[in-house]
Design a protein around this motif. Structure first.
Motif, PDB file in Angstrom:
ATOM      1  N   ASN A  11       0.844  -1.208   0.000  1.00  0.00           N
ATOM      2  CA  ASN A  11       0.000   0.000   0.000  1.00  0.00           C
ATOM      3  C   ASN A  11       0.874   1.251   0.000  1.00  0.00           C
ATOM      4  O   ASN A  11       1.388   1.661   1.026  1.00  0.00           O
ATOM      5  CB  ASN A  11      -0.904  -0.012   1.232  1.00  0.00           C
ATOM      6  N   PRO A  12       1.054   1.882  -1.159  1.00  0.00           N
ATOM      7  CA  PRO A  12       1.952   3.045  -1.185  1.00  0.00           C
ATOM      8  C   PRO A  12       1.352   4.308  -0.566  1.00  0.00           C
ATOM      9  O   PRO A  12       2.040   5.313  -0.443  1.00  0.00           O
ATOM     10  CB  PRO A  12       2.211   3.249  -2.676  1.00  0.00           C
ATOM     11  N   GLN A  13       0.099   4.273  -0.119  1.00  0.00           N
ATOM     12  CA  GLN A  13      -0.574   5.475   0.359  1.00  0.00           C
ATOM     13  C   GLN A  13       0.104   6.066   1.589  1.00  0.00           C
ATOM     14  O   GLN A  13       0.189   7.266   1.752  1.00  0.00           O
ATOM     15  CB  GLN A  13      -2.031   5.140   0.684  1.00  0.00           C
ATOM     16  N   PHE A  14       0.596   5.250   2.495  1.00  0.00           N
ATOM     17  CA  PHE A  14       1.166   5.727   3.764  1.00  0.00           C
ATOM     18  C   PHE A  14       2.678   5.642   3.787  1.00  0.00           C
ATOM     19  O   PHE A  14       3.297   5.488   4.836  1.00  0.00           O
ATOM     20  CB  PHE A  14       0.566   4.943   4.947  1.00  0.00           C
ATOM     21  N   ARG A  15       3.296   5.767   2.597  1.00  0.00           N
ATOM     22  CA  ARG A  15       4.761   5.659   2.497  1.00  0.00           C
ATOM     23  C   ARG A  15       5.463   6.702   3.357  1.00  0.00           C
ATOM     24  O   ARG A  15       6.407   6.399   4.078  1.00  0.00           O
ATOM     25  CB  ARG A  15       5.176   5.873   1.029  1.00  0.00           C
ATOM     26  N   LYS A  16       4.962   7.935   3.285  1.00  0.00           N
ATOM     27  CA  LYS A  16       5.622   9.026   4.014  1.00  0.00           C
ATOM     28  C   LYS A  16       5.524   8.798   5.519  1.00  0.00           C
ATOM     29  O   LYS A  16       6.467   9.041   6.258  1.00  0.00           O
ATOM     30  CB  LYS A  16       4.969  10.370   3.655  1.00  0.00           C
ATOM     31  N   HIS A  17       4.377   8.325   5.968  1.00  0.00           N
ATOM     32  CA  HIS A  17       4.203   8.080   7.405  1.00  0.00           C
ATOM     33  C   HIS A  17       5.116   6.982   7.889  1.00  0.00           C
ATOM     34  O   HIS A  17       5.669   7.049   8.972  1.00  0.00           O
ATOM     35  CB  HIS A  17       2.745   7.685   7.688  1.00  0.00           C
ATOM     36  N   ARG A  18       5.233   5.970   7.057  1.00  0.00           N
ATOM     37  CA  ARG A  18       6.141   4.877   7.426  1.00  0.00           C
ATOM     38  C   ARG A  18       7.580   5.375   7.508  1.00  0.00           C
ATOM     39  O   ARG A  18       8.341   4.986   8.381  1.00  0.00           O
ATOM     40  CB  ARG A  18       6.050   3.744   6.409  1.00  0.00           C
ATOM     41  N   GLY A  19       7.944   6.236   6.567  1.00  0.00           N
ATOM     42  CA  GLY A  19       9.290   6.815   6.583  1.00  0.00           C
ATOM     43  C   GLY A  19       9.529   7.681   7.802  1.00  0.00           C
ATOM     44  O   GLY A  19      10.638   7.717   8.344  1.00  0.00           O
ATOM     45  N   ALA A  20       8.448   8.352   8.273  1.00  0.00           N
ATOM     46  CA  ALA A  20       8.586   9.245   9.430  1.00  0.00           C
ATOM     47  C   ALA A  20       8.779   8.492  10.740  1.00  0.00           C
ATOM     48  O   ALA A  20       9.144   9.083  11.748  1.00  0.00           O
ATOM     49  CB  ALA A  20       7.348  10.128   9.543  1.00  0.00           C
TER      50      ALA A  20
END
Lengths: 213, 329
Positions: free
Chosen positions: B38-47
């Motif tokens: 699921n690429p939708q929460f990529r930024k959150h995962r990175g954070a």
């Protein structure tokens, strides 16, 4: 964040002032950690006796003896990469000629392969300049291995106020280049069917029955 | 290609059977894709990951940095430079160079004593030369027993001892320092550090002769050094082995005629000064020594800079010499 305990590390030896300050400014968040990463790295530069092998002088050989192959020992400390992944690459180049190893490493997908390649090139230069190797292509990789260096611990957040540790690993890479052609087998080759049969026969024939008439 | 990856589920592995031969890796082996479904929460995962400035220890090492670069880096961090507190005494035990080096006449060592020219050469005594005579007188004022005849015998002994000490200098460092000044020590041992030298003195072809003498003061007027040049015409054999015991120059049984002008130096104003080998004068007309059998790649010429200082080469101007490796033993 405030629940997380302080991480302190002992300072050993005299690090360079720059490396101390480098580490103190490494964490951009407000979390307190001790600022001695630099100290760790300046202390841990890998096995210091590896380079001493380049200084041993062998006695003169007698006229009929086969000429001793020249070798050069080189290493690089604190190459960043996962120890287990790097180990595979160190094993990969073992027993290859220097040209072959350089070619193969340029097509490997890991970042530290570029570092390994640089080390091999430096070692090749050293061999020609300092160790009296005449032809720079006439070298093969006799020893290639790694050892663990200092690691930096980072953090990551998990669900439900839990924290996880991320380890940024650093390793030391050692290589010894030897002059001449590489041997046919660096690793023990799997014996052929015939050889296995002979070994089995020998084992069977070596059996001894004790306490017999 | 992108559409294929978008439809994949985490359980799918992409395995392309690869033929891995010993020489060339023809196809890449790929295993599971390290990509979240699921690429939708990529930024959150990175954070989730707390970023750290990782030191790159292989690029710029502290001891390889130039002082200017180090200074600018420390300025960035807001650090003051370290204050050095080391106070070291130094003692001048030898003059750094040669005072008015002797210029050997061309054709020396080639004329026999029977010819007119040869006889003339033989009769050129040091006593007849003004400056050298004054220097010898100065030496005698500090050392009553000094005579040129005795000195020449001592000089031969020192010369032989120095070369013999050079053969074992790794194990017995102090012995070489006894017969050789600090300047000559560096010149003799620098290239011989990881080599084995086998040298033998066979005989003197003509008696050694003092050809030149000078005295000079260093720093203060009452700190005098005396330098005497002796001409040696001898037979020697030399064989050099590299670090691995392989012969790289010369031969044990090959005896060669050697004509040398060796400068001996003594710190005459010092009570414990002694005559030591200081320098060897290699005249321009001397033929180049035998080239080493090993071949090497000619180094690329450095780019010409306008203010580049001239390099002081031990063997004089390289332009007149042939483009061949010369053993600097």
């Amino acid at each position: 964040m405030s629940l997380f305990p302080k991480i302190t590390q002992r300072l050993c030896g005299l690090p360079s002032p720059l490396s101390i300050v480098n580490a103190s400014k490494s964490l951009s968040c407000g979390l307190h950690t001790s600022a001695w990463h630099g100290a760790k790295f300046s202390d841990d530069q890998g096995g210091r006796t590896w380079f001493l092998r380049n200084e041993k002088v062998f006695p003169p050989q007698k006229p009929g003896e086969e000429p001793r192959p020249a070798f050069v020992c080189h290493m690089r400390s604190n190459v960043r990469g996962n120890y287990k992944n790097m180990w595979y690459q160190a094993c990969f180049v073992r027993g290859m000629t220097i040209d072959e190893a350089l070619k193969q490493l340029s097509f490997q997908r890991k970042q530290f392969c570029a570092d390994i390649k640089e080390v091999l090139l430096e070692a090749q230069e050293k061999a020609v300049k300092e160790q009296g190797v005449e032809f720079k292509s006439n070298l093969w990789i006799a020893e290639s291995f790694i050892s663990k260096g200092s690691h930096i611990k980072g953090m990551r957040r998990h669900a439900r106020m839990r924290m996880g540790e991320i380890r940024y690993q650093y390793n030391h890479y050692y290589v010894r280049l030897e002059e001449g052609k590489p041997p046919a087998n660096v690793y023990n080759p799997k014996p052929s069917g015939e050889e296995m049969l002979q070994e089995w026969l020998e084992r069977m024939r070596n059996r001894y029955v004790r306490i017999s008439f | 290609m992108l559409e294929i990856f978008q439809n994949l589920t985490p359980n799918m592995c992409v395995l392309i059977p690869a033929v891995v031969s010993s020489n060339v890796q023809q196809q890449q082996i790929r295993t599971t894709i390290n990509k979240h479904y699921n690429p939708q929460f990529r930024k959150h995962r990175g954070a989730k990951i707390i970023k750290i400035d990782l030191p790159d220890l292989t690029k710029e090492k502290d001891d390889e940095m130039s002082p200017e670069r180090m200074r600018s880096k420390m300025k960035e961090k807001g650090l003051q430079p370290p204050r050095p507190w080391n106070e070291r005494n130094f003692y001048i035990s030898n003059s750094g160079g040669v005072f008015e080096p002797y210029v050997p006449p061309e054709g020396d060592g080639k004329l026999s004593a029977v010819t007119v020219k040869g006889a003339k050469q033989k009769l050129e005594f040091v006593e007849k030369k003004g400056k050298s005579m004054m220097a010898v007188r100065k030496i005698k004022s500090y050392d009553d027993d000094f005579t040129l005849k005795d000195f020449v015998q001592d000089a031969t002994e020192i010369y032989k001892n120095a070369h013999e000490a050079l053969m074992n200098f790794r194990t017995d460092k102090e012995k070489l320092e006894e017969f050789v000044t600090e300047k000559a020590y560096v010149e003799m041992t620098e290239n011989a550090k990881y080599k084995t030298v086998s040298w033998k003195f066979h005989q003197s072809l003509s008696p050694p002769k003092v050809v030149h003498a000078r005295t000079n003061s260093v720093v203060s007027k009452d700190n005098l050094f005396a330098q005497v040049t002796v001409r040696f015409h001898t037979q020697q054999s030399l064989c050099i082995y590299d670090r691995f015991g392989r012969k790289i120059y010369g031969d044990e049984n090959l005896v060669k005629d050697v004509l040398e002008y060796v400068v001996f130096e003594k710190h005459i104003t010092e009570q414990y000064g002694s005559w030591r080998v200081h320098h060897k004068i290699i005249p321009d007309w001397m033929p180049a020594s035998e080239p080493i059998p090993r071949t090497f790649r000619k180094p690329e010429p450095l780019p010409d800079l306008p203010d580049q200082p001239e390099d002081e080469d031990k063997s004089s101007d390289s332009s007149s010499k042939p483009d061949v490796a010369i053993a600097t033993a």
